[in-house]
Design an enzyme around this catalytic site. Sequence first.
Site, PDB file in Angstrom:
ATOM      1  N   ALA A 208       0.837  -1.207   0.000  1.00  0.00           N
ATOM      2  CA  ALA A 208       0.000   0.000   0.000  1.00  0.00           C
ATOM      3  C   ALA A 208       0.869   1.254   0.000  1.00  0.00           C
ATOM      4  O   ALA A 208       0.576   2.231  -0.698  1.00  0.00           O
ATOM      5  CB  ALA A 208      -0.927   0.004   1.213  1.00  0.00           C
ATOM      6  N   TYR A 209       1.972   1.196   0.735  1.00  0.00           N
ATOM      7  CA  TYR A 209       2.901   2.337   0.772  1.00  0.00           C
ATOM      8  C   TYR A 209       3.418   2.626  -0.630  1.00  0.00           C
ATOM      9  O   TYR A 209       3.361   3.756  -1.111  1.00  0.00           O
ATOM     10  CB  TYR A 209       4.058   2.017   1.730  1.00  0.00           C
ATOM     11  CG  TYR A 209       5.229   2.973   1.645  1.00  0.00           C
ATOM     12  CD1 TYR A 209       6.331   2.674   0.838  1.00  0.00           C
ATOM     13  CD2 TYR A 209       5.229   4.157   2.359  1.00  0.00           C
ATOM     14  CE1 TYR A 209       7.402   3.547   0.748  1.00  0.00           C
ATOM     15  CE2 TYR A 209       6.307   5.029   2.278  1.00  0.00           C
ATOM     16  CZ  TYR A 209       7.388   4.717   1.471  1.00  0.00           C
ATOM     17  OH  TYR A 209       8.457   5.592   1.374  1.00  0.00           O
TER      18      TYR A 209
END
Length: 240
Positions: free
Chosen positions: A151-152
């Site tokens: 997600a980062y």
Amino acid sequence: MGNTKTRPILITGGGRRIGLALAHHFLSQQQPVIISYRTLYPAIEQLTAAGALCIQADFSSDEGVLAFADIVKEKTQGLRAIIHNAGDWVGEKPGVALPDVLSRMLQIHVHAPYLLNHALERLLRGFGHAASDIIHFTDYVVECGSDKHIAYAASKAALDNMTRSFARKLAPEVKVNAIAPALILFNDDDDAEYRQQALNKSLMKIAPGEKEIIDLVDYLLTSCYVTGRTFGVDGGRPLR
Ligand SMILES: NC(=O)C1=CN([C@@H]2O[C@H](COP(=O)(O)OP(=O)(O)OC[C@H]3O[C@@H](n4cnc5c(N)ncnc54)[C@H](OP(=O)(O)O)[C@@H]3O)[C@@H](O)[C@H]2O)C=CC1
Ligand SMILES: Nc1nc2c(c(=O)[nH]1)N=C([C@H](O)[C@@H](O)CO)CN2
């Protein structure tokens, strides 16, 4: 053009590490600085004493982002630059709800820059050709992904793409570029084994520290031509 030294540079997440180093760098050059901070570190009082305008802000909600923008607009009629330094490095771990990780990463790396760039556009315009800048801090993993910080990496990839969109939208008054670091600084809780593994991932095998970023920011601010570009600061990591 306007005297660029009178228009403050806005740094998000200026309370520690890279953001703090940037703030002190500009203040040492008599360049006015506005920072956002979430946590009231002792460093905030030192920055205030050094002349920075420090505004408390939590970007974990759109309302918090927009409230911060409103305060900035009350405090200044113009900005020399916006440096989107605020960020959060959260991986996918057992026990951490995936929807929460994804929304937290998108909120700080996509919602905040997107909303602030739109809300503060007026403060960047009207000072002439290439007179203002936006700099997005992304990450080397935009190029290759990350199996432990999915997600980062996706959120930083969105921020990387927005660099080109905002460059199209704001040229030629405002240049918009991204800096994509790999390892710059360790965190205090990084153990010796992790540190050695991380150093071995690049050709240069160092964690260079904040000055590596400061020097590139200085270059981007002096350019009258470079926009829509991403600059890797990664020690040759792609070549390992
Ligand atoms: N350090 C490195 O090696 C690398 C850094 N980068 C990028 O460079 C930038 C700076 O890195 P670094 O100095 O290490 O970052 P840090 O993680 O040390 O600090 C990030 C800053 O952002 C602030 N912040 C985080 N979430 C929020 C939020 N929801 N609302 C308001 N403020 C928030 C933090 O506030 P608080 O302190 O209160 O939590 C902190 O001041 C980041 O964008 C990072 O992703 C990219 C690759 C490598
Ligand atoms: N907000 C942050 N983002 C990132 C950090 C950090 O400390 N805060 N650290 C990294 C790592 O140094 C990584 O680049 C090592 O490979 C990435 N992003």
